[in-house]
Design a protein around this motif. Structure first.
Motif, mmCIF file in Angstrom:
data_model
loop_
_atom_site.group_PDB
_atom_site.id
_atom_site.type_symbol
_atom_site.label_atom_id
_atom_site.label_comp_id
_atom_site.label_asym_id
_atom_site.label_seq_id
_atom_site.Cartn_x
_atom_site.Cartn_y
_atom_site.Cartn_z
ATOM 1 N N GLY A 1 25.751 32.068 32.528
ATOM 2 C CA GLY A 1 26.404 30.934 31.880
ATOM 3 C C GLY A 1 27.343 31.338 30.762
ATOM 4 N N LEU A 2 27.118 32.522 30.187
ATOM 5 C CA LEU A 2 27.992 32.996 29.116
ATOM 6 C C LEU A 2 29.114 33.883 29.643
ATOM 7 N N VAL A 3 28.763 34.852 30.494
ATOM 8 C CA VAL A 3 29.721 35.879 30.897
ATOM 9 C C VAL A 3 30.783 35.338 31.854
ATOM 10 N N VAL A 4 30.393 34.553 32.851
ATOM 11 C CA VAL A 4 31.353 34.111 33.863
ATOM 12 C C VAL A 4 32.444 33.219 33.266
ATOM 13 N N PRO A 5 32.114 32.121 32.565
ATOM 14 C CA PRO A 5 33.205 31.304 32.000
ATOM 15 C C PRO A 5 34.042 32.068 30.975
ATOM 16 N N THR A 6 33.387 32.915 30.159
ATOM 17 C CA THR A 6 34.131 33.698 29.177
ATOM 18 C C THR A 6 35.059 34.686 29.872
ATOM 19 N N GLY A 7 34.562 35.316 30.943
ATOM 20 C CA GLY A 7 35.368 36.279 31.675
ATOM 21 C C GLY A 7 36.592 35.654 32.313
ATOM 22 N N TYR A 8 36.495 34.370 32.669
ATOM 23 C CA TYR A 8 37.645 33.691 33.269
ATOM 24 C C TYR A 8 38.809 33.565 32.287
ATOM 25 N N SER A 9 38.528 33.689 30.990
ATOM 26 C CA SER A 9 39.592 33.630 29.995
ATOM 27 C C SER A 9 39.938 34.994 29.418
ATOM 28 N N PHE A 10 38.948 35.887 29.353
ATOM 29 C CA PHE A 10 39.155 37.145 28.631
ATOM 30 C C PHE A 10 39.066 38.389 29.501
ATOM 31 N N ASN A 11 38.638 38.282 30.741
ATOM 32 C CA ASN A 11 38.480 39.464 31.591
ATOM 33 C C ASN A 11 39.393 39.335 32.811
ATOM 34 N N LEU A 12 40.696 39.444 32.566
ATOM 35 C CA LEU A 12 41.689 39.212 33.617
ATOM 36 C C LEU A 12 42.399 40.521 33.951
ATOM 37 N N ASP A 13 41.690 41.380 34.656
ATOM 38 C CA ASP A 13 42.226 42.708 34.979
ATOM 39 C C ASP A 13 43.462 42.616 35.860
ATOM 40 N N GLY A 14 43.402 41.801 36.901
ATOM 41 C CA GLY A 14 44.511 41.696 37.836
ATOM 42 C C GLY A 14 45.774 41.170 37.180
ATOM 43 N N THR A 15 45.630 40.198 36.280
ATOM 44 C CA THR A 15 46.792 39.644 35.588
ATOM 45 C C THR A 15 47.454 40.688 34.704
ATOM 46 N N ASN A 16 46.633 41.498 34.042
ATOM 47 C CA ASN A 16 47.170 42.542 33.172
ATOM 48 C C ASN A 16 47.946 43.578 33.981
ATOM 49 N N ILE A 17 47.376 44.002 35.110
ATOM 50 C CA ILE A 17 48.062 44.974 35.976
ATOM 51 C C ILE A 17 49.389 44.391 36.466
ATOM 52 N N TYR A 18 49.372 43.136 36.860
ATOM 53 C CA TYR A 18 50.578 42.477 37.365
ATOM 54 C C TYR A 18 51.679 42.457 36.316
ATOM 55 N N MET A 19 51.352 42.078 35.086
ATOM 56 C CA MET A 19 52.380 41.910 34.071
ATOM 57 C C MET A 19 53.025 43.235 33.686
ATOM 58 N N THR A 20 52.245 44.304 33.614
ATOM 59 C CA THR A 20 52.825 45.602 33.266
ATOM 60 C C THR A 20 53.721 46.110 34.395
ATOM 61 N N LEU A 21 53.273 45.965 35.649
ATOM 62 C CA LEU A 21 54.091 46.405 36.780
ATOM 63 C C LEU A 21 55.373 45.572 36.897
ATOM 64 N N ALA A 22 55.258 44.265 36.703
ATOM 65 C CA ALA A 22 56.424 43.389 36.812
ATOM 66 C C ALA A 22 57.447 43.714 35.731
ATOM 67 N N ALA A 23 56.969 43.995 34.527
ATOM 68 C CA ALA A 23 57.887 44.334 33.434
ATOM 69 C C ALA A 23 58.633 45.630 33.734
ATOM 70 N N LEU A 24 57.924 46.624 34.267
ATOM 71 C CA LEU A 24 58.569 47.889 34.616
ATOM 72 C C LEU A 24 59.571 47.692 35.769
#
Length: 334
Positions: free
Chosen positions: A187-210
């Motif tokens: 109940g704590l980790v899953v909803p929190t991770g949906y806002s703070f644990n976004l590995d795929g989004t981070n990878i996407y933004m760095t690759l897109a910027a490059l």
């Protein structure tokens, strides 16, 4: 692609650019704090909204029983809000079609090859992240990331079809509890991770910027690249659950490095949908792994039950025992 940034049509991405492109790293961090409580929602700054939401959530939790009606109202409010987003996103393919038509018409069919390289690089990077980085973490914690993915295959297909991990949130929580993770940790980790644990989004933004930098022959120093990485780690926190939110936060990330033309986002708008699925899948798997790992750290994981579930022996599992909860909250201390 040797594209002149002056030739790019920025009107195609104006709706995603939330603020001026001239913004420093310090200014970006300070801009997270809104001028007033409601200005964050009026201006549409995702990180400001998240900042207010976290503070309000902490205050609501500290309020105790008196905050129960507010919590009930907010939980009920999320249903029509998500439905509204779902309705609006049905029009997204029309916009993507127009964007890819603009790219091909302006720069020729050959531009699709470069865009295909971007999509392929992103999928390969995300796969290596899941298989190697998350795989090592899972192995150290005594389970296999591939077995976990097989266990969650129905949810992964749902995420793939909707391009949003939000659709599989309830099912993920149920399956994590069934796999032996403590209900409180889930109940704590899953909803929190949906806002703070976004590995795929981070990878996407760095690759897109490059990609945009290379397509426009923009020289990026090592300092610029590190700044992009750090800001992407921060700005990705506002891209939770909603299809296309990663593209919106990319605009905020590019604003930190003025050398990268924000108009270059028009180049990838047409293929963003193809990368959205991979973003959501990577985020989803990362949150599932985090739930099991945190449960193990907190000694709140039934390892035998986890092993049986991941081995496909769910039929042999005993029923979950859930402690009876009181119907009313205890009276607050005076």
């Amino acid at each position: 692609m040797n594209i002149n940034p002056a030739d790019l049509d920025q009107t195609a991405v104006n709706g995603y650019v939330q603020k001026s492109h001239e913004l420093t790293l310090v200014g970006f961090a300070l801009d997270i704090i809104p001028a007033t409580l409601v200005s964050a929602f009026v201006e549409g700054n995702i990180l400001q909204v998240l900042f207010v939401a976290v503070l309000f959530g902490i205050a609501l939790a500290l309020t105790g029983a008196k905050g129960r009606p507010v919590l009930t109202f907010l939980e009920a409010l999320t249903a029509p809000v998500f439905r509204l987003v779902h309705i609006l996103m049905k029009a997204a393919p029309i916009g993507a079609f127009g964007a890819i038509a603009f790219t091909i018409g302006k720069y020729g069919v050959g531009s699709l090859v470069n865009l295909a390289w971007l999509v392929g690089s992103f999928y390969l990077t995300a796969f290596l992240f899941v298989a190697v980085i998350l795989g090592v973490v899972c192995r150290l914690c005594g389970f296999s990331v591939f077995k976990l993915a097989r266990y969650l295959k129905a949810e992964l297909l749902l995420v793939l079809g909707t391009s949003s991990s939000e659709s599989a949130l309830p099912s993920l929580m149920e399956k994590m509890e069934k796999a032996g993770c403590s209900k409180s940790v889930v109940g704590l980790v899953v909803p929190t991770g949906y806002s703070f644990n976004l590995d795929g989004t981070n990878i996407y933004m760095t690759l897109a910027a490059l990609f945009i930098a290379q397509a426009t022959n923009t020289e990026l120093t090592l300092g610029h690249q590190i700044a992009l990485l750090l800001v992407a780690m921060l700005s990705s926190k506002g891209a939770a659950g909603v299809t296309g939110a990663g593209f919106i936060t990319l605009a905020a990330t590019l604003a930190v490095v003025p050398e990268v033309p924000v108009a270059g986002m028009a180049l990838i708008l047409g293929v963003d949908r193809f990368m959205s699925e991979c973003r959501s899948l990577t985020n989803f798997i990362g949150n599932a792994v985090a739930t099991v790992v945190v449960s193990r750290w907190e000694n709140a994981l039934d390892r035998d039950r986890l092993a049986m579930v991941l081995d496909g022996r769910e039929a042999e599992l005993p029923p979950l025992v859930v402690a009876d909860l009181p119907d009313t909250l205890p009276a607050p201390a005076h």
